[in-house]
Design a protein around this motif. Sequence first.
Motif: not given
Lengths: 466, 289
Positions: A275, A285, A289, A294, B127, B133-134
């Motif tokens: 990503p 993070d 994710n 994702t 943020r 990405q989303w």
Amino acid sequence: MKRRGVLAWRAPWIAALCLGLALIGPGLAGVAGAGEKPKLVVWWNKGYYKEEDEGMQKVAEAFARENNVEVEITFTIQDDLGPKIISALIARRVPDVAFCFFTDWQIAPKFAWEGRLADVSDLINDLKPRYLESHMKTGWLFNKTENKWSYYSVPIEAQALGTHYWKDLVKEAGFDPDPKKIPMTWKEHWAFWKKVQDTLRKKDPAKYGKLYGIGMTSSSRATDTFYNFEQYLLAFRGEILSPDGKVVATEAKNREAIVKTLSFFTSIYKEGYVPSDALTWTDGDNNANFHNKTVVMTPNPSISIPGALFFTNKDAYYNKIGTILQPAAPDGKGYPYLVSVKPIIIPKDSKEQALAKKFIKYVLETKRFTEYVKASNGRWFPSFKDVGSDPFFNDPKDPHIPVVTNQFMKHETRAFYYSYHPAYSQVYTENVWGKAMSRVMTEKWSNEQAVDEAVGRIEQIFKSWK
Amino acid sequence: MNETAATTLARPVAVHPERWMRKTLLGLGFCGPLLCLFLFLVLFPIAFMIYMGLDRDIYSDIFSDPIFIQTLWNTVIFVGVAVNVKMFLALVLSALFNVDHRLSRILSGLFLLPWAIPSLPGILAFRWMLNGQWGIVNKILNDLGFEGYPWLVRRPTALAAAIVYHIWKYLPFWTLIFVAGRRSIPKELYEAGEIDGTAPLQKFRFITFPMLRNLFMICILLSMVFTLGDFVIIKIMTGGAPGDSTHVLATLAYRYTFQMGKIDWGVGTFITALPITLLFIFILIRWVK
């Protein structure tokens, strides 16, 4: 009128008296309290599960009762506790015992170097027969003020790089999700995750259009970045420091390996398998994710990812998430796992050093410490062989914890470079590899240029630590 | 009567030394604790910081850090752009909210909301909206047929995001100040202007702005001092990423001091900004006088 005049005369003296009391009050309180029980101040990292904190609280209470002392224990998250310990050490107003997940790389090497940590060799010698050797070595640090190497921290638990993946996504892509069936040679391993991404995106663009195959943290904000980078650097047979703490990154063989490692990170990013926001991820993070599905897989230096679902989603923990170790090196051979060992420290300015050592010994007693580490649900692996041999760490029904046990007990492990030279702790704090990745990925530098800048910075840092 | 008053005023006041002493001691007695606090909590730390900052080696060390110069530039851009755009918009918007109309009152109430929202959730929400990405921003772009953009992954857009958030957050406050300033301008001036046939822009040029000029300058200087010390927005929005390219002096000093344990570097970073901060404060004090 007369009363006002009297007040006017008395007021300054009353004010002066109040000021005087305020200034000497604490001293008087100290004298008054001289006959009280000895007090041990403990700053402890807040656990990820309430059972960890409750367990440690009980241990502290039991120690206080059995030794007729007072133990003041506070639990703080690592992001706040790290700066708090650093401030305390600088200001010389310290706790007697401190344990923080950032101590190994951010605190212990630097403050041992500056002579602000108590020598704990006696404690380590007592614990020596129980220690995993690579863990114990991480407490061996250099004190510049006394010009000697010694044990200045007590390693207790560790983490090393594993990989988690969603079995259901792998299955949906048409591959066998069994951990034994994931390709573990270097080239095939990474090609596999790319293939999973490509297949899923092609299969259902609406659902998987933004799914990425590899959740590789590549940010200057995250400590995971240097875990990943230096672990894979070993796979490419590169070294930054020699065991005696000299910078060897400039040697042709090592520079080439560093360039190859950086190229590996930047190519999977540029090819679109990581990503784009991985360049700004914090340590949490990649977990987020992964949990949001994702990313298909993510390398992570602890089993916090499945661990977070243990209590809330047993199906995911037992059936949907897989945990594996790292693939073989590009040359087909194995390579050691880097272990980040979390230590307890006793500041040199502590007035209760003997009591602090007694407390640490008490906490680390086999049965007591086993219960504490188990409460972290496998996030940490104990630094002691007797604790690590507890059935909890070898439960065949658990798909994650025995993988980590195998990693620590059956594979070669070694310490990070800050154990070779404390200056390297600054290299980590500056996150030079995260910076190098960003140079290539966002500023269009070549991998070679970025490596030369990073290595140049490392040399510069080492020169300043003379 | 006037002559008598003048004589009374001109007569030197007889000061009784004992009484003067008593009054002074009384005053000192009451001010003492506050003076002590000021001495220990303000003057002593500043003096100590300057003393620590006298070591020249600090500056060669921090200037050799590859991100330091870039951080200086980031700070200049962050403060320069954020303050000027924010103040210009506040001045313009204050005209809108100064209109005596029900809609204007409702709008001004709504407009104040960003200022009332706590910083942390606001920055985190911003943020997430910008997540490549989303995030919702890219989702809208995609729905409109455009490619998404990794906003926080490129230095210019990451820094711009922090600036936009800063403006969004603090614009209402400064607009409110200017609305108050506009309302204190005597209406007679505008009435006289109307008699002379001045156009709206001329009214702004010859009445409003000259009357607001002092307030505007003070607000700009105050805002510069506040923005220079703004730590939270950059820390939470970008954390210095990508590749430590979006740090400002406040976040870099924090990193040096509390993450690297190099208090001297942290002090050096603040001292680098001190001449500019002092200059702002000096101009501000002169202006107020």
